[in-house]
Design a protein around this motif. Structure first.
Motif, PDB file in Angstrom:
ATOM      1  N   TYR A 151       9.863   4.083  -8.315  1.00 39.94           N
ATOM      2  CA  TYR A 151       8.970   5.226  -8.453  1.00 39.94           C
ATOM      3  C   TYR A 151       7.934   5.027  -9.562  1.00 39.94           C
ATOM      4  O   TYR A 151       6.743   5.273  -9.358  1.00 39.94           O
ATOM      5  N   GLU A 152       8.373   4.581 -10.735  1.00 42.87           N
ATOM      6  CA  GLU A 152       7.449   4.418 -11.868  1.00 42.87           C
ATOM      7  C   GLU A 152       6.355   3.396 -11.576  1.00 42.87           C
ATOM      8  O   GLU A 152       5.220   3.555 -12.012  1.00 42.87           O
ATOM      9  N   LEU A 153       6.688   2.318 -10.861  1.00 40.17           N
ATOM     10  CA  LEU A 153       5.678   1.303 -10.518  1.00 40.17           C
ATOM     11  C   LEU A 153       4.553   1.911  -9.690  1.00 40.17           C
ATOM     12  O   LEU A 153       3.398   1.547  -9.843  1.00 40.17           O
ATOM     13  N   PHE A 154       4.907   2.825  -8.803  1.00 38.51           N
ATOM     14  CA  PHE A 154       3.910   3.437  -7.937  1.00 38.51           C
ATOM     15  C   PHE A 154       3.237   4.624  -8.604  1.00 38.51           C
ATOM     16  O   PHE A 154       2.034   4.832  -8.453  1.00 38.51           O
ATOM     17  N   LYS A 155       3.988   5.411  -9.365  1.00 32.45           N
ATOM     18  CA  LYS A 155       3.425   6.561 -10.072  1.00 32.45           C
ATOM     19  C   LYS A 155       2.332   6.104 -11.046  1.00 32.45           C
ATOM     20  O   LYS A 155       1.264   6.703 -11.124  1.00 32.45           O
ATOM     21  N   LYS A 156       2.624   5.037 -11.772  1.00 37.75           N
ATOM     22  CA  LYS A 156       1.658   4.524 -12.753  1.00 37.75           C
ATOM     23  C   LYS A 156       0.709   3.498 -12.153  1.00 37.75           C
ATOM     24  O   LYS A 156      -0.095   2.908 -12.863  1.00 37.75           O
ATOM     25  N   GLU A 157       0.815   3.302 -10.838  1.00 33.60           N
ATOM     26  CA  GLU A 157      -0.034   2.374 -10.098  1.00 33.60           C
ATOM     27  C   GLU A 157      -0.054   0.970 -10.703  1.00 33.60           C
ATOM     28  O   GLU A 157      -1.088   0.328 -10.769  1.00 33.60           O
ATOM     29  N   VAL A 158       1.109   0.505 -11.148  1.00 35.96           N
ATOM     30  CA  VAL A 158       1.243  -0.897 -11.526  1.00 35.96           C
ATOM     31  C   VAL A 158       1.056  -1.724 -10.256  1.00 35.96           C
ATOM     32  O   VAL A 158       0.447  -2.785 -10.273  1.00 35.96           O
ATOM     33  N   VAL A 192       6.115   5.411  -3.327  1.00 38.06           N
ATOM     34  CA  VAL A 192       7.542   5.648  -3.508  1.00 38.06           C
ATOM     35  C   VAL A 192       7.690   6.969  -4.246  1.00 38.06           C
ATOM     36  O   VAL A 192       7.051   7.189  -5.279  1.00 38.06           O
ATOM     37  N   THR A 193       8.527   7.852  -3.696  1.00 33.91           N
ATOM     38  CA  THR A 193       8.738   9.160  -4.305  1.00 33.91           C
ATOM     39  C   THR A 193       9.744   9.071  -5.450  1.00 33.91           C
ATOM     40  O   THR A 193      10.395   8.039  -5.637  1.00 33.91           O
ATOM     41  N   LYS A 194       9.881  10.167  -6.172  1.00 38.85           N
ATOM     42  CA  LYS A 194      10.780  10.204  -7.323  1.00 38.85           C
ATOM     43  C   LYS A 194      12.223   9.865  -6.960  1.00 38.85           C
ATOM     44  O   LYS A 194      12.948   9.269  -7.750  1.00 38.85           O
ATOM     45  N   ASP A 195      12.644  10.217  -5.742  1.00 45.70           N
ATOM     46  CA  ASP A 195      14.020   9.889  -5.330  1.00 45.70           C
ATOM     47  C   ASP A 195      14.149   8.462  -4.785  1.00 45.70           C
ATOM     48  O   ASP A 195      15.211   8.068  -4.319  1.00 45.70           O
ATOM     49  N   GLY A 196      13.052   7.691  -4.843  1.00 48.94           N
ATOM     50  CA  GLY A 196      13.094   6.295  -4.411  1.00 48.94           C
ATOM     51  C   GLY A 196      12.750   6.068  -2.956  1.00 48.94           C
ATOM     52  O   GLY A 196      12.790   4.945  -2.476  1.00 48.94           O
ATOM     53  N   SER A 197      12.386   7.129  -2.240  1.00 49.54           N
ATOM     54  CA  SER A 197      12.067   7.001  -0.816  1.00 49.54           C
ATOM     55  C   SER A 197      10.603   6.616  -0.609  1.00 49.54           C
ATOM     56  O   SER A 197       9.729   7.150  -1.283  1.00 49.54           O
ATOM     57  N   PRO A 198      10.337   5.730   0.346  1.00 49.28           N
ATOM     58  CA  PRO A 198       8.951   5.387   0.646  1.00 49.28           C
ATOM     59  C   PRO A 198       8.281   6.455   1.507  1.00 49.28           C
ATOM     60  O   PRO A 198       8.939   7.128   2.299  1.00 49.28           O
ATOM     61  N   VAL A 199       6.965   6.595   1.314  1.00 47.69           N
ATOM     62  CA  VAL A 199       6.142   7.501   2.104  1.00 47.69           C
ATOM     63  C   VAL A 199       4.888   6.737   2.500  1.00 47.69           C
ATOM     64  O   VAL A 199       4.279   6.061   1.672  1.00 47.69           O
ATOM     65  N   TRP A 200       4.497   6.854   3.770  1.00 49.00           N
ATOM     66  CA  TRP A 200       3.327   6.137   4.265  1.00 49.00           C
ATOM     67  C   TRP A 200       2.162   7.096   4.436  1.00 49.00           C
ATOM     68  O   TRP A 200       2.333   8.239   4.853  1.00 49.00           O
ATOM     69  N   SER A 201       0.967   6.602   4.112  1.00 44.45           N
ATOM     70  CA  SER A 201      -0.252   7.391   4.285  1.00 44.45           C
ATOM     71  C   SER A 201      -0.644   7.407   5.751  1.00 44.45           C
ATOM     72  O   SER A 201      -0.066   6.702   6.572  1.00 44.45           O
ATOM     73  N   ASN A 202      -1.682   8.175   6.061  1.00 43.10           N
ATOM     74  CA  ASN A 202      -2.316   8.070   7.365  1.00 43.10           C
ATOM     75  C   ASN A 202      -3.037   6.728   7.425  1.00 43.10           C
ATOM     76  O   ASN A 202      -3.173   6.041   6.413  1.00 43.10           O
ATOM     77  N   PHE A 203      -3.541   6.374   8.584  1.00 42.23           N
ATOM     78  CA  PHE A 203      -4.271   5.123   8.717  1.00 42.23           C
ATOM     79  C   PHE A 203      -5.471   5.132   7.781  1.00 42.23           C
ATOM     80  O   PHE A 203      -6.192   6.126   7.686  1.00 42.23           O
ATOM     81  N   LEU A 204      -5.690   4.027   7.086  1.00 41.66           N
ATOM     82  CA  LEU A 204      -6.774   3.946   6.106  1.00 41.66           C
ATOM     83  C   LEU A 204      -8.024   3.334   6.725  1.00 41.66           C
ATOM     84  O   LEU A 204      -7.947   2.389   7.499  1.00 41.66           O
ATOM     85  N   GLU A 205      -9.148   3.855   6.316  1.00 40.73           N
ATOM     86  CA  GLU A 205     -10.433   3.362   6.795  1.00 40.73           C
ATOM     87  C   GLU A 205     -11.002   2.326   5.833  1.00 40.73           C
ATOM     88  O   GLU A 205     -10.584   2.225   4.675  1.00 40.73           O
TER      89      GLU A 205
END
Length: 171
Positions: A108-115, A140-153
């Motif tokens: 979570y911290e790696l993604f929250k802080k955008e490392v 990655v959410t705080k509970d460690g679960s991944p979440v995917w965005s919509n398709f990126l342009e």
């Protein structure tokens, strides 16, 4: 961003221990405060676990290898050109691993802080949509679960400091 490390056949152990492969491109920032960009591409015709289902497995393996210097020769070349930013990214990674049970990591911290910024790419006719390449950002959410965005342009990809064409070229 600096020249990426490109790993064409990145092997990971998928579900049920099945051998799986993807392609990885790792872009390092030109400034130390920027994120490392990881582009994970589903290989056409690859048997095994998909990159979406194997996200946590791939992330975990890549971070451990990066901290331990497994891709050392590639990193040495980039370090010689852009020492402070690459060293900074791996120091940040290492700091998240220090004083933690290596078997119980939460990214979570790696993604929250955008490392790390993580993109998944599926080639045309492989996976999500048959008639075009698809790119999604993974968080990655705080509970460690991944979440995917919509398709990126294309326009969004360009804001990450890398050309859309480079992101989808590993397809």
């Amino acid at each position: 961003m600096a020249t990426p490390i490109f790993i064409e056949n990145y092997e990971f152990q998928g579900f049920g221990g099945v051998s799986s492969k993807c392609s990885l491109s790792i872009y390092f920032p030109t400034k130390i405060e920027q994120s490392a960009l990881v582009v994970c591409t589903q290989k056409e015709g690859a048997a095994g676990t998909s990159i979406t289902n194997g996200f946590e497995l791939i992330l975990d393996k890549l971070c451990r290898e990066g901290v331990r210097g497994k891709h050392g020769d590639d990193l040495k070349e980039i370090l010689s050109k852009n020492s402070s930013s690459v060293e900074g990214i791996f120091k940040k990674l290492t700091s998240y691993f220090t004083n933690k049970d290596i078997e119980d990591l939460n990214f979570y911290e790696l993604f929250k802080k955008e490392v790390i910024v993580w993109l998944e790419v599926y080639p045309e006719c492989v996976g999500i949509v048959n008639d075009r390449v698809t790119v999604q950002r993974v968080y990655v959410t705080k509970d460690g679960s991944p979440v995917w965005s919509n398709f990126l342009e294309k326009e969004y990809i360009d804001t990450l400091g890398v050309r859309y064409e480079d992101v989808v070229s590993a397809v």
